[in-house]
Design a protein around this motif. Structure first.
Motif, mmCIF file in Angstrom:
data_model
loop_
_atom_site.group_PDB
_atom_site.id
_atom_site.type_symbol
_atom_site.label_atom_id
_atom_site.label_comp_id
_atom_site.label_asym_id
_atom_site.label_seq_id
_atom_site.Cartn_x
_atom_site.Cartn_y
_atom_site.Cartn_z
ATOM 1 N N GLY A 225 0.816 -1.205 0.000
ATOM 2 C CA GLY A 225 0.000 0.000 0.000
ATOM 3 C C GLY A 225 0.852 1.259 0.000
ATOM 4 N N LYS A 226 0.206 2.373 -0.247
ATOM 5 C CA LYS A 226 0.879 3.667 -0.194
ATOM 6 C C LYS A 226 1.449 3.895 1.205
ATOM 7 C CE LYS A 226 -0.125 8.613 -0.698
ATOM 8 N NZ LYS A 226 -1.202 9.620 -0.941
ATOM 9 N N THR A 227 2.634 4.475 1.277
ATOM 10 C CA THR A 227 3.266 4.760 2.569
ATOM 11 C C THR A 227 2.338 5.616 3.426
ATOM 12 O OG1 THR A 227 5.448 4.689 1.540
ATOM 13 C CG2 THR A 227 5.292 5.750 3.693
ATOM 14 N N ALA A 228 2.035 5.148 4.626
ATOM 15 C CA ALA A 228 1.118 5.868 5.517
ATOM 16 C C ALA A 228 1.731 7.195 5.956
ATOM 17 C CB ALA A 228 0.791 5.003 6.736
ATOM 18 N N GLU A 229 0.879 8.130 6.301
ATOM 19 C CA GLU A 229 1.344 9.457 6.707
ATOM 20 C C GLU A 229 2.170 9.385 7.988
ATOM 21 O OE1 GLU A 229 -1.506 12.841 5.973
ATOM 22 O OE2 GLU A 229 -2.907 11.159 5.899
ATOM 23 N N SER A 230 3.132 10.282 8.093
ATOM 24 C CA SER A 230 4.085 10.238 9.206
ATOM 25 C C SER A 230 3.471 10.654 10.537
ATOM 26 C CB SER A 230 5.280 11.145 8.897
ATOM 27 O OG SER A 230 4.859 12.484 8.700
ATOM 28 N N ARG A 231 2.433 11.475 10.521
ATOM 29 C CA ARG A 231 1.923 12.069 11.758
ATOM 30 C C ARG A 231 1.303 11.063 12.722
ATOM 31 N NH1 ARG A 231 -3.663 13.386 10.285
ATOM 32 N NH2 ARG A 231 -3.895 13.024 8.042
ATOM 33 N N GLY A 232 0.997 9.854 12.249
ATOM 34 C CA GLY A 232 0.438 8.844 13.140
ATOM 35 C C GLY A 232 1.475 7.942 13.777
ATOM 36 N N LEU A 233 2.757 8.167 13.450
ATOM 37 C CA LEU A 233 3.814 7.239 13.868
ATOM 38 C C LEU A 233 4.596 7.755 15.070
ATOM 39 C CD1 LEU A 233 5.378 4.622 13.310
ATOM 40 C CD2 LEU A 233 6.792 5.901 11.693
ATOM 41 N N TYR A 234 4.873 6.842 16.003
ATOM 42 C CA TYR A 234 5.617 7.169 17.225
ATOM 43 C C TYR A 234 6.726 6.141 17.452
ATOM 44 C CZ TYR A 234 1.531 10.039 18.409
ATOM 45 O OH TYR A 234 0.518 10.969 18.394
ATOM 46 N N LEU A 235 7.937 6.624 17.709
ATOM 47 C CA LEU A 235 9.008 5.765 18.209
ATOM 48 C C LEU A 235 8.811 5.686 19.718
ATOM 49 C CD1 LEU A 235 11.662 4.195 18.120
ATOM 50 C CD2 LEU A 235 12.877 6.383 18.089
ATOM 51 N N VAL A 236 8.489 4.493 20.212
ATOM 52 C CA VAL A 236 8.063 4.355 21.606
ATOM 53 C C VAL A 236 9.216 4.034 22.547
ATOM 54 C CG1 VAL A 236 6.591 3.044 23.192
ATOM 55 C CG2 VAL A 236 5.749 3.663 20.917
ATOM 56 N N LYS A 237 10.042 3.043 22.169
ATOM 57 C CA LYS A 237 11.070 2.595 23.110
ATOM 58 C C LYS A 237 12.204 1.889 22.380
ATOM 59 C CE LYS A 237 11.593 0.141 27.523
ATOM 60 N NZ LYS A 237 10.895 -0.571 28.616
ATOM 61 N N ILE A 238 13.405 2.045 22.921
ATOM 62 C CA ILE A 238 14.580 1.312 22.444
ATOM 63 C C ILE A 238 15.005 0.360 23.552
ATOM 64 C CG2 ILE A 238 16.854 1.486 21.382
ATOM 65 C CD1 ILE A 238 14.759 3.188 19.960
#
Length: 240
Positions: A225-238
């Motif tokens: 699919g088309k790359t989803a928009e960035s605003r919904g993405l979160y880097l949560v933990k390393i």
């Protein structure tokens, strides 16, 4: 001596984490705050880059300096010089062989899909998809787990290995959101957003859940699919 910092940020106003010549990156804002606080050039090394508009709850970076002060002094001094959309959660001394990127064992990302249209106050932190059917997405998620070649789910970068391991791909439903969580050993450029974009197409009944297996087999990015928009993405933990 070496320090490890955990930070959170709102990525809305930035062109990504990495410093850039002709745009504002989060890294250069943090390094400027260090320079104003210490009168020294302190370079930071992050666990990885996040793209334009992506947020972080638990990004990690390390830095080296001979300045020996307490955690609360670092945080107070930096917060006076940082915008409110970048916050330091902790700064701890670590061993000299610690590296924010190379020492990382795994990462957790989340993607927030809103159940109703976004308001002016939430539009930068979620994505709303009309008529989304969550049941086929639930069927597709386990197919992403395991060790696979994710070439069909990323923007190819020369000499970057594309075989990755997803330990878990899950969906949690709250009153206001569907939250998709990926835990993996590492992630490629646009990989999470490409997976989510494909899941959205599955949730709109435009693709069958088994398209996941076909993409793995063919490594064909055009099937995803088309790359989803960035605003919904979160880097949560390393994890280290």
């Amino acid at each position: 001596m070496r320090y490890k910092a955990i930070i959170s940020y709102d990525g809305t106003k930035y062109q990504g984490f990495q410093s850039q010549k002709n745009a504002l990156g989060i890294q250069q804002v943090i390094e400027k705050a260090f320079r104003l606080m210490t009168q020294q050039e302190i370079k930071i090394y992050a666990s990885g880059r996040t793209d334009k508009g992506v947020h972080a709850i638990g990004q990690v970076f390390h830095f080296d300096t001979e300045i020996d002060i307490e955690e609360k002094t670092w945080i107070r001094g930096l917060h006076k010089r940082l915008p409110l959309d970048i916050r330091i959660k902790s700064i701890k001394k670590v061993k000299d062989n610690f590296h924010a990127r190379h020492s990382a064992k795994s990462k957790i990302y989340q993607y927030k899909l809103a159940k109703k249209p976004s308001s002016v106050f939430t539009k930068n932190y979620e994505v709303y998809i009309e008529n989304l059917d969550i049941e086929p997405i639930k069927k597709a998620l386990p197919l992403l787990e395991g060790t696979h070649d994710f070439l069909g789910f990323c923007q190819y970068v020369k000499d970057k290995p594309t075989i990755k391991t997803i330990y878990s791909a899950t969906l949690k439903e709250t009153k206001s959101h569907y939250i998709i969580t990926f835990h993996g050993n590492s992630f490629l450029k646009y990989m999470v957003r490409s997976m989510v974009g494909t899941l959205i197409q599955i949730g709109l009944n435009r693709k069958d859940p088994n398209i996941i297996l076909e993409i793995f087999n063919t490594k064909d990015r055009f099937l995803a699919g088309k790359t989803a928009e960035s605003r919904g993405l979160y880097l949560v933990k390393i994890h280290y």
